[in-house]
Design a protein around this motif. Structure first.
Motif, mmCIF file in Angstrom:
data_model
loop_
_atom_site.group_PDB
_atom_site.id
_atom_site.type_symbol
_atom_site.label_atom_id
_atom_site.label_comp_id
_atom_site.label_asym_id
_atom_site.label_seq_id
_atom_site.Cartn_x
_atom_site.Cartn_y
_atom_site.Cartn_z
ATOM 1 N N ALA A 94 0.957 -1.370 -0.094
ATOM 2 C CA ALA A 94 -0.101 0.091 0.014
ATOM 3 C C ALA A 94 0.806 1.308 0.033
ATOM 4 O O ALA A 94 0.563 2.216 -0.673
ATOM 5 N N TRP A 125 -7.419 -7.493 -2.333
ATOM 6 C CA TRP A 125 -6.894 -6.223 -1.943
ATOM 7 C C TRP A 125 -5.416 -6.047 -2.578
ATOM 8 O O TRP A 125 -5.105 -4.966 -2.652
ATOM 9 N N THR A 143 -2.198 -2.281 -4.621
ATOM 10 C CA THR A 143 -3.601 -2.410 -3.939
ATOM 11 C C THR A 143 -4.645 -2.633 -5.075
ATOM 12 O O THR A 143 -4.452 -1.683 -6.293
ATOM 13 N N ARG A 156 -4.915 6.178 -2.015
ATOM 14 C CA ARG A 156 -3.902 5.958 -1.306
ATOM 15 C C ARG A 156 -3.505 7.105 -0.532
ATOM 16 O O ARG A 156 -2.793 7.020 0.730
#
Length: 190
Positions: A94, A125, A143, A156
């Motif tokens: 992420a 995910w 992601t 993000r």
């Protein structure tokens, strides 16, 4: 025309939390209700409908018509707790996406099993994000929109920063201290 017995039995079965015996239906429907006649009339009335009154083990209840059961069948997924390795891997992806397996391992300091990435991809995910244009052309990961949705993020950019994590008490004091030590010694020349 629907008769009183059929209506009374229908109401009792519809409102029941669990399947009922004939005697339980009689007790709930009250005196003067012919439960056997009501059940027979119900079976006839519901023959072509999406639900049917059925008897299983001496107890009556409404059940989805067999030819429509596939519509209501749900896959039951037991929520699985992510392993620490999976959580760390997800966080690295992420914050650093797109990132290769080697980069994930370099940041974590340990190898990750293939299963870790598989679990994150099965959860929806993480996704493959192409290959790096370097020797070996390693696959990179990023992601997904499902990740953002699951964690209530618009993008993000909404991921918490280091100060947010510290304020929430989510940083391990030892890790926090090590991070400060790296920052302080990282800029000095030997």
């Amino acid at each position: 025309m629907i008769g009183h017995d059929e209506r009374a039995v229908e109401a009792v079965l519809f409102a029941a939390e669990n399947p009922l015996t004939k005697s339980e239906i009689e007790a709930a429907a009250g005196e003067g209700v012919d439960v056997a006649a009501g059940l027979a009339a119900l079976a006839e009335s519901y023959a072509d409908r999406g639900i049917h009154p059925v008897e299983r083990g001496g107890r009556w209840h409404f059940q989805t018509a067999p030819d429509l059961a596939h519509i209501l069948r749900r896959e039951r997924e037991e929520p699985r707790k992510l392993s620490r390795a999976a959580i760390e891997t997800l966080a690295i992806i992420a914050y650093h996406e797109p990132v290769s397996r080697a980069e994930i391992e370099a940041i974590r300091g340990v190898q990750i099993s293939k299963g870790t990435l598989d679990v994150l991809m099965e959860a929806g995910w993480v996704r493959p994000a192409g290959r790096r244009e370097v020797p070996g052309r390693p696959l990179t990961y990023a992601t997904t929109a499902g990740f953002l949705t699951h964690f209530g993020l618009e993008s993000r950019r909404d991921l918490p920063g280091i100060e947010d994590l510290r304020a929430a008490g989510l940083l391990d004091p030892v890790e926090d201290m090590l991070m400060h030590a790296e920052v302080e010694t990282g800029g000095e020349d030997d």
